[in-house]
Design an enzyme around this catalytic site. Structure first.
Site, PDB file in Angstrom:
ATOM      1  N   LYS A  14       0.829  -1.216   0.000  1.00 25.20           N
ATOM      2  CA  LYS A  14       0.000   0.000   0.000  1.00 25.20           C
ATOM      3  C   LYS A  14       0.861   1.264   0.000  1.00 25.20           C
ATOM      4  O   LYS A  14       0.612   2.187  -0.766  1.00 25.20           O
ATOM      5  CB  LYS A  14      -0.933   0.007   1.228  1.00 25.20           C
ATOM      6  N   ARG A  91      -9.974   0.188   8.221  1.00 22.58           N
ATOM      7  CA  ARG A  91      -9.544  -1.177   8.498  1.00 22.58           C
ATOM      8  C   ARG A  91     -10.661  -1.994   9.145  1.00 22.58           C
ATOM      9  O   ARG A  91     -10.457  -3.179   9.434  1.00 22.58           O
ATOM     10  CB  ARG A  91      -8.363  -1.161   9.454  1.00 22.58           C
ATOM     11  N   ARG A 130      11.308  -6.546   5.319  1.00 21.65           N
ATOM     12  CA  ARG A 130      11.221  -5.134   5.690  1.00 21.65           C
ATOM     13  C   ARG A 130      11.676  -4.930   7.139  1.00 21.65           C
ATOM     14  O   ARG A 130      12.350  -3.958   7.455  1.00 21.65           O
ATOM     15  CB  ARG A 130       9.783  -4.624   5.505  1.00 21.65           C
ATOM     16  N   ARG A 136      11.651  -1.875  11.572  1.00 21.06           N
ATOM     17  CA  ARG A 136      10.287  -1.557  12.031  1.00 21.06           C
ATOM     18  C   ARG A 136       9.847  -2.593  13.071  1.00 21.06           C
ATOM     19  O   ARG A 136       9.857  -3.797  12.804  1.00 21.06           O
ATOM     20  CB  ARG A 136       9.342  -1.520  10.830  1.00 21.06           C
ATOM     21  N   ARG A 147      -1.149  -9.766  13.093  1.00 23.23           N
ATOM     22  CA  ARG A 147      -1.635  -8.772  12.123  1.00 23.23           C
ATOM     23  C   ARG A 147      -2.421  -9.438  10.997  1.00 23.23           C
ATOM     24  O   ARG A 147      -3.448  -8.918  10.544  1.00 23.23           O
ATOM     25  CB  ARG A 147      -0.461  -7.971  11.557  1.00 23.23           C
TER      26      ARG A 147
HETATM   27  P1  ATP Z   1       1.569  -2.022   4.715  1.00 24.08           P
HETATM   28  O1  ATP Z   1       2.660  -2.998   4.944  1.00 24.08           O
HETATM   29  O2  ATP Z   1       0.758  -2.376   3.510  1.00 24.08           O
HETATM   30  O3  ATP Z   1       2.066  -0.618   4.698  1.00 24.08           O
HETATM   31  P2  ATP Z   1       0.754  -2.515   7.457  1.00 24.08           P
HETATM   32  O4  ATP Z   1      -0.514  -3.156   7.907  1.00 24.08           O
HETATM   33  O5  ATP Z   1       1.993  -3.284   7.609  1.00 24.08           O
HETATM   34  O6  ATP Z   1       0.546  -2.098   5.957  1.00 24.08           O
HETATM   35  P3  ATP Z   1       0.409   0.133   8.659  1.00 24.08           P
HETATM   36  O7  ATP Z   1      -0.718   0.481   7.786  1.00 24.08           O
HETATM   37  O8  ATP Z   1       1.599   1.002   8.661  1.00 24.08           O
HETATM   38  O9  ATP Z   1       1.051  -1.282   8.334  1.00 24.08           O
HETATM   39  O10 ATP Z   1      -0.163  -0.025  10.172  1.00 24.08           O
HETATM   40  C1  ATP Z   1       0.642  -0.414  11.234  1.00 24.08           C
HETATM   41  C2  ATP Z   1      -0.187  -0.623  12.508  1.00 24.08           C
HETATM   42  O11 ATP Z   1      -0.829   0.619  12.896  1.00 24.08           O
HETATM   43  C3  ATP Z   1      -1.345  -1.615  12.386  1.00 24.08           C
HETATM   44  O12 ATP Z   1      -0.924  -2.946  12.584  1.00 24.08           O
HETATM   45  C4  ATP Z   1      -2.293  -1.113  13.498  1.00 24.08           C
HETATM   46  O13 ATP Z   1      -1.874  -1.530  14.770  1.00 24.08           O
HETATM   47  C5  ATP Z   1      -2.144   0.397  13.436  1.00 24.08           C
HETATM   48  N1  ATP Z   1      -3.135   1.014  12.529  1.00 24.08           N
HETATM   49  C6  ATP Z   1      -2.873   1.628  11.339  1.00 24.08           C
HETATM   50  N2  ATP Z   1      -4.013   2.040  10.754  1.00 24.08           N
HETATM   51  C7  ATP Z   1      -5.036   1.685  11.593  1.00 24.08           C
HETATM   52  C8  ATP Z   1      -6.448   1.811  11.558  1.00 24.08           C
HETATM   53  N3  ATP Z   1      -7.079   2.374  10.511  1.00 24.08           N
HETATM   54  N4  ATP Z   1      -7.171   1.320  12.592  1.00 24.08           N
HETATM   55  C9  ATP Z   1      -6.570   0.750  13.628  1.00 24.08           C
HETATM   56  N5  ATP Z   1      -5.247   0.585  13.732  1.00 24.08           N
HETATM   57  C10 ATP Z   1      -4.470   1.042  12.731  1.00 24.08           C
HETATM   58 MG    MG Z   2       2.153   1.095   5.115  1.00 21.59          MG
END
Ligand code: ATP
Ligand code: MG
Length: 191
Positions: A14, A91, A130, A136, A147
């Site tokens: 994303k 989400r 990553r 991270r 997750r």
């Molecule tokens: P990507 O790898 O595609 O960037 P991701 O799921 O690894 O996506 P982020 O979108 O950066 O990572 O989100 C990291 C964390 O932040 C999530 O696991 C969650 O705990 C929190 N978070 C982010 N967005 C939301 C949301 N809309 N609602 C609740 N928690 C969120």
């Molecule tokens: Mg992201």
């Protein structure tokens, strides 16, 4: 105005694709993950709360997250004049409903949902890589499992939600980054 939701499991690309989309279409990028990580870095109250959820691979509670998003939208009215790419939000179904209301209050709506579809094994490999490359803290094997679980239980139902509204556009999220972007641009150009 073009308001695009980029949707997909953790590690689906994303953030990577959002960078290209904002460049080509002059949209504002709102990544809720980036907003939360920025708060963690700055040691804010919100950051301290968010960290407890993120480190367990859980979602930040809906009401808190919805409030954050409304603030970000209000603070960036100017930057968002051409539209927004929403990365990591919504989400959950309540977040999607709140987004609908927030955009309607601002005289606009979601134009399309771009769904990046990637097999689970590849998601895990990407996230672990990553984690190694960037340090991270939530990109480790244990947190990844929760997750993905959270994604299946709470987030993936949004796919049907947006299919029902005729807004969902599935994209094959594997292969070359440029080719994935080309498929996304192909969808956006037809909007
Ligand atoms: P990507 O790898 O595609 O960037 P991701 O799921 O690894 O996506 P982020 O979108 O950066 O990572 O989100 C990291 C964390 O932040 C999530 O696991 C969650 O705990 C929190 N978070 C982010 N967005 C939301 C949301 N809309 N609602 C609740 N928690 C969120
Ligand atoms: Mg992201």
């Amino acid at each position: 105005m073009l308001n695009i939701v980029i949707f997909g499991a953790p590690g689906s690309g994303k953030g990577t694709q959002s960078e290209r989309i904002i460049e080509r279409y002059k949209l504002m990028h709102i990544s809720t993950g980036d907003v939360l990580r920025d708060n963690i870095r700055r040691g804010t109250q919100l950051g301290q709360t968010a960290k407890q959820y993120i480190d367990k691979g859980q979602l930040i509670p809906d009401q808190l997250m919805i409030g954050i998003l409304a603030d970000v939208l209000d603070q960036n009215r100017q930057a968002a004049e051409h539209g927004v790419i929403f990365d990591g939000f919504p989400r959950t179904i309540p977040q999607a409903e709140a987004l609908e209301t927030m955009l309607a209050e601002r005289g606009t709506a979601v134009s399309a949902v771009i769904g990046l579809e990637v097999p689970e094994q590849e998601l895990i490999e990407r996230i672990l890589l990553r984690g190694k490359q960037t340090g991270r803290s939530d990109d480790n094997l244990e947190t990844v499992q929760s997750r993905l679980q959270v994604y299946h239980n709470q987030t993936s139902p949004l796919r049907e939600f947006y299919v029902g509204k005729g807004l969902y556009h599935p994209i094959n999220g594997t292969g070359d980054i440029d080719e994935i972007f080309a498929s996304i641009a192909n969808v956006i150009d037809k909007l």
